[in-house]
Design an enzyme around this catalytic site. Structure first.
Site, PDB file in Angstrom:
ATOM      1  N   ASP A   8     -33.199 -16.108 -54.544  1.00  0.00           N
ATOM      2  CA  ASP A   8     -32.002 -15.292 -54.387  1.00  0.00           C
ATOM      3  C   ASP A   8     -31.394 -15.699 -53.051  1.00  0.00           C
ATOM      4  OD1 ASP A   8     -30.140 -13.159 -54.771  1.00  0.00           O
ATOM      5  OD2 ASP A   8     -31.335 -11.927 -53.424  1.00  0.00           O
ATOM      6  N   ASP A  10     -28.660 -13.532 -50.874  1.00  0.00           N
ATOM      7  CA  ASP A  10     -28.398 -12.440 -49.941  1.00  0.00           C
ATOM      8  C   ASP A  10     -29.652 -11.601 -49.733  1.00  0.00           C
ATOM      9  OD1 ASP A  10     -25.612 -12.966 -49.509  1.00  0.00           O
ATOM     10  OD2 ASP A  10     -25.264 -12.279 -51.551  1.00  0.00           O
ATOM     11  N   GLY A  47     -23.904  -8.339 -57.839  1.00  0.00           N
ATOM     12  CA  GLY A  47     -22.726  -9.204 -57.906  1.00  0.00           C
ATOM     13  C   GLY A  47     -21.486  -8.475 -57.423  1.00  0.00           C
ATOM     14  N   GLU A  48     -20.519  -9.246 -56.928  1.00  0.00           N
ATOM     15  CA  GLU A  48     -19.347  -8.627 -56.301  1.00  0.00           C
ATOM     16  C   GLU A  48     -18.445  -7.875 -57.279  1.00  0.00           C
ATOM     17  OE1 GLU A  48     -21.081  -9.392 -53.206  1.00  0.00           O
ATOM     18  OE2 GLU A  48     -20.669 -11.291 -54.199  1.00  0.00           O
ATOM     19  N   ASP A 111     -20.539 -14.806 -56.264  1.00  0.00           N
ATOM     20  CA  ASP A 111     -19.686 -15.869 -56.792  1.00  0.00           C
ATOM     21  C   ASP A 111     -19.915 -17.151 -55.998  1.00  0.00           C
ATOM     22  OD1 ASP A 111     -18.753 -13.825 -58.331  1.00  0.00           O
ATOM     23  OD2 ASP A 111     -16.647 -14.059 -57.783  1.00  0.00           O
ATOM     24  N   ARG A 112     -19.506 -18.276 -56.572  1.00  0.00           N
ATOM     25  CA  ARG A 112     -19.728 -19.565 -55.928  1.00  0.00           C
ATOM     26  C   ARG A 112     -19.055 -19.659 -54.561  1.00  0.00           C
ATOM     27  NH1 ARG A 112     -21.897 -24.126 -57.843  1.00  0.00           N
ATOM     28  NH2 ARG A 112     -21.453 -26.056 -56.716  1.00  0.00           N
ATOM     29  N   LYS A 114     -18.608 -17.407 -52.286  1.00  0.00           N
ATOM     30  CA  LYS A 114     -19.434 -16.750 -51.281  1.00  0.00           C
ATOM     31  C   LYS A 114     -20.713 -17.543 -51.035  1.00  0.00           C
ATOM     32  CE  LYS A 114     -21.855 -12.461 -50.177  1.00  0.00           C
ATOM     33  NZ  LYS A 114     -22.478 -11.253 -50.754  1.00  0.00           N
ATOM     34  N   ASP A 167     -35.177  -9.855 -52.676  1.00  0.00           N
ATOM     35  CA  ASP A 167     -35.237  -8.750 -51.722  1.00  0.00           C
ATOM     36  C   ASP A 167     -34.796  -7.437 -52.326  1.00  0.00           C
ATOM     37  OD1 ASP A 167     -32.177  -8.062 -50.236  1.00  0.00           O
ATOM     38  OD2 ASP A 167     -32.400  -9.610 -51.762  1.00  0.00           O
TER      39      ASP A 167
END
Length: 214
Positions: A8, A10, A47-48, A111-112, A114, A167
């Site tokens: 992962d 973030d 996800g955003e 997303d890509r 970010k 996380d």
């Protein structure tokens, strides 16, 4: 035997939560809505689209998700510059896995745009990974297992041959549902909430040996 590691991003490689939260709050302020950090916590790791859309739903406002997300990313890329750092042991863990001959994938709900911004800022090259799966590549987001099933498939591996490094509670659930073993890094959530993982560490500097040797 372990053959691949699915990272992962973030909360594992970089702690960007405070920055994406700040960017989203600033975006909502432009729309006349005063959101607060606690509004976003239920949507961490999803996800955003859900991260931003969930808060919009909470306050009962309709948004063009693609438009507001694009604006959030514009703000985000500005505020992480010179501020976003790799988490302790992150780069070393990636290199360690490569030196062990393991295949690596980055599987992020982000997303890509970010993902690339984060990797560039923390100094971990995109080419460090044999496969990259983003939130736009799967329909069902974490806690559904789709992203980790897809990542293992892109590496040509079975999910049972892969370790997921996560996380978030939703990500750990996704990993286990996919049939992977999971190493959880505490920080985003209290370690008592991460018990579904096979191993838990405070940072990747303290990753247990057995997580990469099974």
């Amino acid at each position: 035997m372990i053959k691949g590691v699915l990272f992962d991003m973030d909360g594992v490689l970089a702690d960007s939560e405070q920055y994406i939260c700040k960017a989203a709050i600033m975006m909502f302020e432009e729309l006349g809505l005063r959101a607060v950090p606690d509004d976003f916590k239920p949507f961490v790791g999803t996800g955003e689209n859900r991260y931003i859309g969930g808060v919009a739903e909470k306050y009962g406002i309709r948004v063009d998700i693609d438009k507001v997300k694009a604006r959030t990313y514009e703000i985000y890329q500005t505020i992480i510059r010179g501020n976003l750092k790799p988490l302790p042991g992150a780069a070393e863990m990636v290199n360690r896995c490569r030196n062990l001959g393991l295949k690596l994938a980055l599987a992020t709900s982000a997303d890509r745009i970010k993902m690339i911004a984060n990797l560039n800022e923390i100094g971990i090259p995109v080419i460090s990974f044999d496969a990259i799966i983003t939130g736009l590549d799967v329909v069902n987001k974490k806690p559904y297992p789709d992203i980790y099933i897809r990542a293992a498939d892109e590496l040509g591996l079975k999910t049972a041959e892969c370790l997921v490094v996560e996380d978030a509670i939703s990500g750990i659930t996704a990993a286990k549902r996919a049939g992977c073993r999971c190493l959880a890094v505490s920080g985003s959530f209290d370690s008592t909430l991460l018990s579904e993982a096979d191993w838990i560490c405070d940072s990747l500097e303290d990753a247990p040996e057995e997580a990469l040797n099974w």
